[in-house]
Design a protein around this motif. Structure first.
Motif, PDB file in Angstrom:
ATOM      1  N   LEU A  12       0.817  -1.226   0.000  1.00 26.72           N
ATOM      2  CA  LEU A  12       0.000   0.000   0.000  1.00 26.72           C
ATOM      3  C   LEU A  12       0.848   1.273   0.000  1.00 26.72           C
ATOM      4  N   PHE A  13       1.811   1.340   0.909  1.00 27.14           N
ATOM      5  CA  PHE A  13       2.625   2.563   0.988  1.00 27.14           C
ATOM      6  C   PHE A  13       3.504   2.709  -0.247  1.00 27.14           C
ATOM      7  N   TYR A  14       3.929   1.554  -0.796  1.00 32.07           N
ATOM      8  CA  TYR A  14       4.704   1.600  -2.032  1.00 32.07           C
ATOM      9  C   TYR A  14       3.874   2.256  -3.133  1.00 32.07           C
ATOM     10  N   ILE A  15       2.603   1.889  -3.172  1.00 28.65           N
ATOM     11  CA  ILE A  15       1.712   2.439  -4.206  1.00 28.65           C
ATOM     12  C   ILE A  15       1.555   3.947  -4.011  1.00 28.65           C
ATOM     13  N   PHE A  16       1.331   4.349  -2.765  1.00 27.86           N
ATOM     14  CA  PHE A  16       1.242   5.794  -2.474  1.00 27.86           C
ATOM     15  C   PHE A  16       2.496   6.502  -2.967  1.00 27.86           C
ATOM     16  N   TYR A  17       3.639   5.917  -2.593  1.00 30.92           N
ATOM     17  CA  TYR A  17       4.902   6.581  -2.883  1.00 30.92           C
ATOM     18  C   TYR A  17       5.188   6.582  -4.379  1.00 30.92           C
ATOM     19  N   HIS A  18       5.035   5.384  -4.961  1.00 32.72           N
ATOM     20  CA  HIS A  18       5.404   5.230  -6.366  1.00 32.72           C
ATOM     21  C   HIS A  18       4.540   6.116  -7.264  1.00 32.72           C
ATOM     22  N   TYR A  19       3.233   6.035  -7.072  1.00 32.30           N
ATOM     23  CA  TYR A  19       2.351   6.790  -7.973  1.00 32.30           C
ATOM     24  C   TYR A  19       2.174   8.250  -7.543  1.00 32.30           C
ATOM     25  N   GLY A  20       2.317   8.503  -6.270  1.00 35.88           N
ATOM     26  CA  GLY A  20       2.079   9.867  -5.817  1.00 35.88           C
ATOM     27  C   GLY A  20       3.304  10.753  -5.894  1.00 35.88           C
ATOM     28  N   ILE A  21       4.440  10.196  -5.502  1.00 30.61           N
ATOM     29  CA  ILE A  21       5.624  11.050  -5.377  1.00 30.61           C
ATOM     30  C   ILE A  21       6.648  10.774  -6.469  1.00 30.61           C
ATOM     31  N   GLU A  22       6.940   9.470  -6.691  1.00 31.99           N
ATOM     32  CA  GLU A  22       7.967   9.158  -7.684  1.00 31.99           C
ATOM     33  C   GLU A  22       7.580   9.692  -9.057  1.00 31.99           C
ATOM     34  N   THR A  23       6.293   9.651  -9.340  1.00 29.89           N
ATOM     35  CA  THR A  23       5.836  10.186 -10.625  1.00 29.89           C
ATOM     36  C   THR A  23       5.658  11.702 -10.553  1.00 29.89           C
ATOM     37  N   GLU A  24       5.951  12.280  -9.382  1.00 26.06           N
ATOM     38  CA  GLU A  24       5.848  13.728  -9.170  1.00 26.06           C
ATOM     39  C   GLU A  24       4.431  14.241  -9.343  1.00 26.06           C
ATOM     40  N   LEU A  25       3.476  13.430  -8.968  1.00 27.92           N
ATOM     41  CA  LEU A  25       2.084  13.833  -9.139  1.00 27.92           C
ATOM     42  C   LEU A  25       1.613  14.773  -8.029  1.00 27.92           C
ATOM     43  N   ILE A  26       1.929  14.429  -6.789  1.00 28.84           N
ATOM     44  CA  ILE A  26       1.272  15.131  -5.684  1.00 28.84           C
ATOM     45  C   ILE A  26       1.775  16.557  -5.430  1.00 28.84           C
ATOM     46  N   PRO A  27       3.112  16.780  -5.406  1.00 23.38           N
ATOM     47  CA  PRO A  27       3.505  18.175  -5.117  1.00 23.38           C
ATOM     48  C   PRO A  27       2.865  19.199  -6.056  1.00 23.38           C
ATOM     49  N   PRO A  28       2.792  18.949  -7.366  1.00 23.95           N
ATOM     50  CA  PRO A  28       2.091  19.928  -8.208  1.00 23.95           C
ATOM     51  C   PRO A  28       0.604  20.071  -7.859  1.00 23.95           C
ATOM     52  N   LEU A  29      -0.033  18.987  -7.418  1.00 21.28           N
ATOM     53  CA  LEU A  29      -1.454  19.098  -7.039  1.00 21.28           C
ATOM     54  C   LEU A  29      -1.601  19.979  -5.799  1.00 21.28           C
ATOM     55  N   ILE A  30      -0.629  19.882  -4.909  1.00 23.45           N
ATOM     56  CA  ILE A  30      -0.668  20.760  -3.738  1.00 23.45           C
ATOM     57  C   ILE A  30      -0.466  22.204  -4.172  1.00 23.45           C
ATOM     58  N   PHE A  31       0.405  22.397  -5.142  1.00 19.53           N
ATOM     59  CA  PHE A  31       0.612  23.753  -5.659  1.00 19.53           C
ATOM     60  C   PHE A  31      -0.660  24.309  -6.291  1.00 19.53           C
ATOM     61  N   LEU A  32      -1.454  23.434  -6.890  1.00 19.63           N
ATOM     62  CA  LEU A  32      -2.735  23.886  -7.446  1.00 19.63           C
ATOM     63  C   LEU A  32      -3.580  24.507  -6.337  1.00 19.63           C
ATOM     64  N   GLY A  33      -3.654  23.787  -5.220  1.00 15.69           N
ATOM     65  CA  GLY A  33      -4.437  24.296  -4.094  1.00 15.69           C
ATOM     66  C   GLY A  33      -3.843  25.576  -3.513  1.00 15.69           C
ATOM     67  N   LEU A  34      -2.499  25.624  -3.442  1.00 14.13           N
ATOM     68  CA  LEU A  34      -1.853  26.832  -2.907  1.00 14.13           C
ATOM     69  C   LEU A  34      -2.153  28.026  -3.809  1.00 14.13           C
ATOM     70  N   GLY A  35      -2.113  27.777  -5.122  1.00 14.44           N
ATOM     71  CA  GLY A  35      -2.407  28.854  -6.065  1.00 14.44           C
ATOM     72  C   GLY A  35      -3.803  29.402  -5.852  1.00 14.44           C
ATOM     73  N   ALA A  36      -4.739  28.496  -5.537  1.00 13.98           N
ATOM     74  CA  ALA A  36      -6.124  28.909  -5.349  1.00 13.98           C
ATOM     75  C   ALA A  36      -6.335  29.602  -3.999  1.00 13.98           C
ATOM     76  N   MET A  37      -5.249  29.730  -3.220  1.00 13.50           N
ATOM     77  CA  MET A  37      -5.359  30.415  -1.929  1.00 13.50           C
ATOM     78  C   MET A  37      -4.495  31.671  -1.902  1.00 13.50           C
TER      79      MET A  37
END
Lengths: 370, 70
Positions: free
Chosen positions: A67-92
């Motif tokens: 499970l954590f591998y999946i979170f890490y691999h698809y969320g972070i290794e693919t660089e998906l999540i930090p830009p999604l957080i930036f989307l939210g930051l931009g909207a604030m």
């Protein structure tokens, strides 16, 4: 008999190592900081539990397919999540103060000197160039950017770097005041800045588009962060997609924060975390932060030699991102020197400019190193 | 007459002075909330509160006259 032994050995307790237990203790410290001290609880709690749960033997959580591998691999290794957080930051983020006073962009950029200062320091300490860049970015005081950069350059240091980044961000009220005070006189801190002009809606809509053009042409590798940051901002400023704006800054942000926190925490095991390198990360991280604060203040003072509308040099200290905490600290220092001095909005300029600056610095590192 | 405007856009948390009060320079007259932070608005000079134009919960901008002193 053999079968019985096998069942017996599959009980986790026999495979527990001292390293596992040491990591639990680190997780407990993070729980304490988050729950008792209110230190960045939204991040340190999921990170802490990620560390805790990942350090149980035989769970397979962090192995391929876990499970954590999946979170890490698809969320972070693919660089998906930090830009999604930036989307939210931009909207604030309200870029109004930057548009009203574009000089403040320079102050946000000046704070990045701290990033490069710590980078050189870490190189001298014997870190590899990839590791040093990842450590330097802590000075930008921006969690998602730090994670983004370490995913690119030094994934083995991500845990230490992100915990250092988030802890130091929480320590902004402790780190900034002594440095900013040492570099300014009471008279400078008391200086009242001229009231900011009103910024029109059209300007606020043009800003994210124009900034995207400039930054993505100059530093293409910062595009994942900048593009999403500006998209979120355009959502908010356009005023026509309130649902998307709200989802970006609330639900989506919260969902990805949970996955990000757990995934980052799960990268921390005894072999990679309990090393002298982690100590180096924390030591250089605070150096980076101090440098960033100092360079922002110094540039503000330098700028005052030339410009007509002088700025209160304290706002330079807000160039380390940590939005909006750095601006709040600056505001309080200003009011302390002179109750008639309201620096909050003035400090937001360098503050949000610092976020852009750090993302650009990360893009520049990736372009230069990879 | 001294008009005290809001230093930034924010929400009024409390009004700390009422009409007829004597205030001194740097006394707190209004507390605002902006950027999740409480921001105290101080009297720029000594005087008597002549008007209070806002109440707790109001959203104010830099053009809003919060309190006037005479």
């Amino acid at each position: 008999m053999d079968q019985l032994l096998e069942i017996f050995m599959s009980i986790g307790v026999f495979s527990l190592t001292p390293g596992n237990v040491a990591m639990w203790l680190i997780a407990f410290v993070l729980f304490y900081l988050a729950i008792k001290k209110g230190v960045e609880p939204l991040l340190l709690l999921p990170i802490g539990f990620g560390i805790f749960a990942a350090n149980f033997p035989l769970t397979g959580l962090t192995e391929e397919g876990g499970l954590f591998y999946i979170f890490y691999h698809y969320g972070i290794e693919t660089e998906l999540i930090p830009p999604l957080i930036f989307l939210g930051l931009g909207a604030m983020t309200d870029f109004g103060p930057v548009i009203a006073n574009p000089k403040t962009l320079l102050l946000g950029a000046a704070a990045q000197v701290g990033v490069y200062g710590a980078f050189l320091g870490a190189l001298l300490m014997g870190f590899t160039i990839n590791e040093a860049a990842t450590i330097g970015i802590i000075g930008g005081a921006d969690g998602p950017t730090s994670i983004f950069l370490s995913a690119n350059l030094a994934p083995h240091m991500m845990g230490a770097v992100s915990v250092a980044a988030y802890s130091y961000m929480a320590l902004v009220p402790v780190i900034i005041p002594p440095i900013a005070k040492a570099l300014t006189t009471a008279k400078e801190r008391a200086m009242v800045m001229t009231q900011m002009r009103m910024v029109s809606k059209t300007e606020k809509i043009i800003f994210p588009v124009a900034t995207s053009i400039i930054i993505m042409l100059l530093v293409p590798k910062s595009a994942p962060l900048i593009a999403m940051f500006m998209l979120g901002n355009l959502f908010m400023e356009s005023g026509v997609v309130e649902r998307l704006t709200n989802t970006s800054r609330n639900e989506l942000m919260n969902i990805v924060t949970i996955i990000l926190g757990v995934a980052v925490g799960s990268t921390m095991n005894a072999e990679t975390f309990l090393t002298w390198k982690t100590i180096g990360v924390f030591a250089m991280g605070v150096v980076a932060f101090a440098f960033a604060t100092a360079s922002g203040v110094m540039l503000a003072k330098f700028m005052n030699l030339f410009v007509k509308n002088k700025v209160n040099p304290l706002i330079g200290a807000a160039g380390v991102s940590a939005v909006p905490m750095a601006a709040r600290v600056v505001h309080n220092m200003g009011t302390e020197a002179n109750p008639q001095n309201y620096l909050m909005m003035h400090a937001m300029g360098p503050n949000v400019a610092g976020v852009i600056g750090t993302a650009v610095a990360a893009g520049a590192f990736i372009a230069a190193i990879l | 007459m001294v008009q005290i405007c809001a230093p930034m856009v924010g929400k009024v948390v409390s009004v700390d002075a009422k009409v007829g009060d004597q205030v001194k320079k740097n006394d707190v007259v209004v507390t605002l909330e902006a950027m999740k932070m409480q921001i105290k608005v101080y009297a720029p000079s000594d005087g008597e509160v002549a008007e209070v134009n806002i109440g707790a919960g109001d959203v104010v901008s830099t053009e809003t006259v919060l309190v006037a002193l005479k």
